[in-house]
Design an enzyme around this catalytic site. Structure first.
Site, PDB file in Angstrom:
ATOM      1  N   ASP A  35       0.856  -1.196   0.000  1.00 29.27           N
ATOM      2  CA  ASP A  35       0.000   0.000   0.000  1.00 29.27           C
ATOM      3  C   ASP A  35       0.885   1.236   0.000  1.00 29.27           C
ATOM      4  O   ASP A  35       2.078   1.158   0.322  1.00 29.27           O
ATOM      5  CB  ASP A  35      -0.884  -0.035   1.279  1.00 29.27           C
ATOM      6  CG  ASP A  35      -2.171   0.777   1.146  1.00 29.27           C
ATOM      7  OD1 ASP A  35      -2.062   2.003   0.970  1.00 29.27           O
ATOM      8  OD2 ASP A  35      -3.268   0.216   1.243  1.00 29.27           O
ATOM      9  N   ASN A  83      -6.449  -5.171  -4.848  1.00 29.34           N
ATOM     10  CA  ASN A  83      -7.611  -4.490  -4.268  1.00 29.34           C
ATOM     11  C   ASN A  83      -7.451  -2.987  -4.156  1.00 29.34           C
ATOM     12  O   ASN A  83      -8.437  -2.284  -3.940  1.00 29.34           O
ATOM     13  CB  ASN A  83      -7.834  -5.139  -2.878  1.00 29.34           C
ATOM     14  CG  ASN A  83      -8.698  -4.339  -1.972  1.00 29.34           C
ATOM     15  OD1 ASN A  83      -9.920  -4.317  -2.135  1.00 29.34           O
ATOM     16  ND2 ASN A  83      -8.088  -3.646  -1.016  1.00 29.34           N
ATOM     17  N   TYR A 149     -14.441   6.017 -13.079  1.00 26.46           N
ATOM     18  CA  TYR A 149     -14.430   4.848 -12.182  1.00 26.46           C
ATOM     19  C   TYR A 149     -15.190   3.702 -12.840  1.00 26.46           C
ATOM     20  O   TYR A 149     -14.726   2.554 -12.852  1.00 26.46           O
ATOM     21  CB  TYR A 149     -15.069   5.255 -10.856  1.00 26.46           C
ATOM     22  CG  TYR A 149     -14.997   4.248  -9.729  1.00 26.46           C
ATOM     23  CD1 TYR A 149     -13.824   4.061  -9.003  1.00 26.46           C
ATOM     24  CD2 TYR A 149     -16.121   3.515  -9.350  1.00 26.46           C
ATOM     25  CE1 TYR A 149     -13.778   3.168  -7.936  1.00 26.46           C
ATOM     26  CE2 TYR A 149     -16.073   2.621  -8.291  1.00 26.46           C
ATOM     27  CZ  TYR A 149     -14.899   2.457  -7.585  1.00 26.46           C
ATOM     28  OH  TYR A 149     -14.854   1.568  -6.528  1.00 26.46           O
ATOM     29  N   LYS A 153     -13.346   0.136 -13.690  1.00 28.98           N
ATOM     30  CA  LYS A 153     -13.848  -1.067 -13.013  1.00 28.98           C
ATOM     31  C   LYS A 153     -14.437  -2.053 -14.027  1.00 28.98           C
ATOM     32  O   LYS A 153     -14.296  -3.263 -13.875  1.00 28.98           O
ATOM     33  CB  LYS A 153     -14.862  -0.684 -11.943  1.00 28.98           C
ATOM     34  CG  LYS A 153     -14.246   0.095 -10.765  1.00 28.98           C
ATOM     35  CD  LYS A 153     -13.179  -0.720 -10.046  1.00 28.98           C
ATOM     36  CE  LYS A 153     -12.687  -0.045  -8.772  1.00 28.98           C
ATOM     37  NZ  LYS A 153     -11.686  -0.841  -8.057  1.00 28.98           N
ATOM     38  N   THR A 184     -16.391   2.310   3.889  1.00 26.42           N
ATOM     39  CA  THR A 184     -14.942   2.517   4.050  1.00 26.42           C
ATOM     40  C   THR A 184     -14.632   3.979   3.717  1.00 26.42           C
ATOM     41  O   THR A 184     -15.525   4.740   3.322  1.00 26.42           O
ATOM     42  CB  THR A 184     -14.131   1.624   3.087  1.00 26.42           C
ATOM     43  OG1 THR A 184     -14.352   2.092   1.750  1.00 26.42           O
ATOM     44  CG2 THR A 184     -14.528   0.162   3.183  1.00 26.42           C
TER      45      THR A 184
HETATM   46  N1  LIG Z   1     -16.121   0.958  -0.382  1.00 31.94           N
HETATM   47  C1  LIG Z   1     -16.872   0.906  -1.463  1.00 31.94           C
HETATM   48  O1  LIG Z   1     -17.987   1.421  -1.531  1.00 31.94           O
HETATM   49  C2  LIG Z   1     -16.378   0.143  -2.659  1.00 31.94           C
HETATM   50  C3  LIG Z   1     -17.328  -0.356  -3.562  1.00 31.94           C
HETATM   51  C4  LIG Z   1     -16.878  -1.049  -4.675  1.00 31.94           C
HETATM   52  C5  LIG Z   1     -15.533  -1.256  -4.872  1.00 31.94           C
HETATM   53  N2  LIG Z   1     -14.636  -0.751  -3.972  1.00 31.94           N
HETATM   54  C6  LIG Z   1     -13.228  -0.997  -4.238  1.00 31.94           C
HETATM   55  O2  LIG Z   1     -12.681  -1.649  -3.120  1.00 31.94           O
HETATM   56  C7  LIG Z   1     -11.261  -1.455  -3.123  1.00 31.94           C
HETATM   57  C8  LIG Z   1     -10.807  -1.106  -1.720  1.00 31.94           C
HETATM   58  O3  LIG Z   1     -11.351   0.169  -1.374  1.00 31.94           O
HETATM   59  P1  LIG Z   1     -11.929   0.472   0.071  1.00 31.94           P
HETATM   60  O4  LIG Z   1     -13.382   0.604  -0.058  1.00 31.94           O
HETATM   61  O5  LIG Z   1     -11.374  -0.491   1.055  1.00 31.94           O
HETATM   62  O6  LIG Z   1     -11.359   1.962   0.285  1.00 31.94           O
HETATM   63  P2  LIG Z   1     -10.141   2.490   1.184  1.00 31.94           P
HETATM   64  O7  LIG Z   1      -9.945   3.886   0.725  1.00 31.94           O
HETATM   65  O8  LIG Z   1     -10.430   2.232   2.608  1.00 31.94           O
HETATM   66  O9  LIG Z   1      -8.915   1.575   0.758  1.00 31.94           O
HETATM   67  C9  LIG Z   1      -8.186   1.764  -0.433  1.00 31.94           C
HETATM   68  C10 LIG Z   1      -6.727   1.438  -0.151  1.00 31.94           C
HETATM   69  O10 LIG Z   1      -5.990   1.581  -1.378  1.00 31.94           O
HETATM   70  C11 LIG Z   1      -4.774   2.239  -1.057  1.00 31.94           C
HETATM   71  N3  LIG Z   1      -4.207   2.892  -2.235  1.00 31.94           N
HETATM   72  C12 LIG Z   1      -4.620   4.043  -2.838  1.00 31.94           C
HETATM   73  N4  LIG Z   1      -3.810   4.337  -3.853  1.00 31.94           N
HETATM   74  C13 LIG Z   1      -2.867   3.357  -3.907  1.00 31.94           C
HETATM   75  C14 LIG Z   1      -1.765   3.109  -4.744  1.00 31.94           C
HETATM   76  N5  LIG Z   1      -1.424   3.955  -5.734  1.00 31.94           N
HETATM   77  N6  LIG Z   1      -1.007   1.987  -4.530  1.00 31.94           N
HETATM   78  C15 LIG Z   1      -1.318   1.150  -3.513  1.00 31.94           C
HETATM   79  N7  LIG Z   1      -2.361   1.342  -2.683  1.00 31.94           N
HETATM   80  C16 LIG Z   1      -3.119   2.435  -2.883  1.00 31.94           C
HETATM   81  C17 LIG Z   1      -5.155   3.246   0.034  1.00 31.94           C
HETATM   82  O11 LIG Z   1      -4.022   3.706   0.746  1.00 31.94           O
HETATM   83  C18 LIG Z   1      -6.090   2.382   0.869  1.00 31.94           C
HETATM   84  O12 LIG Z   1      -5.385   1.643   1.844  1.00 31.94           O
HETATM   85  C19 LIG Z   1     -11.005  -0.384  -4.172  1.00 31.94           C
HETATM   86  O13 LIG Z   1     -10.536  -1.003  -5.362  1.00 31.94           O
HETATM   87  C20 LIG Z   1     -12.361   0.235  -4.403  1.00 31.94           C
HETATM   88  O14 LIG Z   1     -12.480   0.814  -5.679  1.00 31.94           O
HETATM   89  C21 LIG Z   1     -15.039  -0.071  -2.873  1.00 31.94           C
END
Ligand SMILES: NC(=O)c1ccc[n+]([C@@H]2O[C@H](COP(=O)([O-])OP(=O)(O)OC[C@H]3O[C@@H](n4cnc5c(N)ncnc54)[C@H](O)[C@@H]3O)[C@@H](O)[C@H]2O)c1
Length: 244
Positions: A35, A83, A149, A153, A184
């Protein structure tokens, strides 16, 4: 039997990645958290007796180094949970920002591509394993609130659907996790609106349960929807018309 198996989790410092890390650790997995958030990632890795690697998934060398940390530190790799992800923060109209566009495509799409490239040889060396990429329901349905996005995706869903059959013969399964809105940090800008409109929000535990459903299954090349109030499962695409 999962004790001693090794997982790499990108975006493992927070949110869904961190929750999956905690759950896998309970089952005896060894973990590499990769990360850009070193503070949270280092603390969680210490708690779970895993390793943290500072990794910007936009950089191919960073993904390679994260896989190397799993192989060198824990003897191999059985699962790559790709992720890491961000919202784009811009649209395609007056609000377009080329840097934000490249950042979102770089993290959400290139990050998965480079993660797959780095993980494949290590999984192959183990005789097979799993790649699970976090896409989103945004990859399966229209997302007018963030078209960029939606585009990256959907690209992850397309990538996984292609990679599943491509690597089935060597025991490497490739699937996508497609959550709806989950509680989150990424959701912070949208949360008030969702609450006002009574749109149900997933708990992170629901997403972890769906992740485990993918891991415990036999499918490959599937995109698993995760939606409040429904049992998660592979989204069934309608067959495209073939030539007559
Ligand atoms: N929470 C939602 O509503 C939701 C819904 C659908 C999909 N997602 C997807 O789930 C995944 C995780 O997101 P989340 O909801 O846990 O959000 P989050 O913001 O809590 O976690 C995202 C993580 O990605 C890390 N990150 C950001 N840029 C980065 C980079 N360049 N290199 C490495 N790490 C990096 C951040 O530091 C963070 O730890 C993402 O791909 C997001 O698009 C989330």
């Amino acid at each position: 039997m999962t004790a001693g198996r090794v997982a790499l989790i990108t975006g493992g410092s927070n949110g869904i990645g961190a929750a999956v890390a905690r759950r896998l650790a309970e089952d005896g997995w060894r973990l590499v958290l990769a990360d850009v958030d070193a503070e949270r990632g280092t603390a969680l890795a210490a708690e779970l007796e895993g390793a943290f690697v500072r990794c910007d998934v936009r950089e191919p060398a960073d993904s390679a180094a994260a896989v190397a940390a799993a192989v060198d530190g824990f003897g191999g790799l059985d699962l790559a949970f790709l992720n890491a992800g961000v919202a784009s923060g811009c649209g395609l109209d007056a609000d377009f920002d080329p840097e934000k566009y490249r950042r979102a495509m770089g993290i959400n799409l290139d990050g998965v591509v480079y993660g797959v490239r780095a993980a494949l040889p290590a999984l192959r060396a183990r005789g097979g394993g799993d790649i699970i990429a976090t896409a989103s329901m945004a990859g399966l349905t229209a997302t007018p609130f963030d078209p960029i996005y939606g585009a990256n995706k959907a690209a992850v869903v397309g990538l996984v659907r292609a990679l599943g059959p491509a690597h089935a013969g060597e025991g490497i399964r490739v699937n996508a996790l497609c959550p709806s809105f989950a509680d989150t940090d990424i959701l912070v800008p949208l949360k008030a609106h969702l609450e006002e409109t009574n749109f149900p929000i997933l708990q992170v535990g629901d997403v972890v349960a769906a992740f485990l459903g993918i891991l415990d299954g036999d499918d490959t090349g599937e995109a698993w929807f995760v939606v409040p109030g429904r049992e998660s499962g592979p989204f069934k695409f309608r067959g495209v018309p073939g030539p007559r």
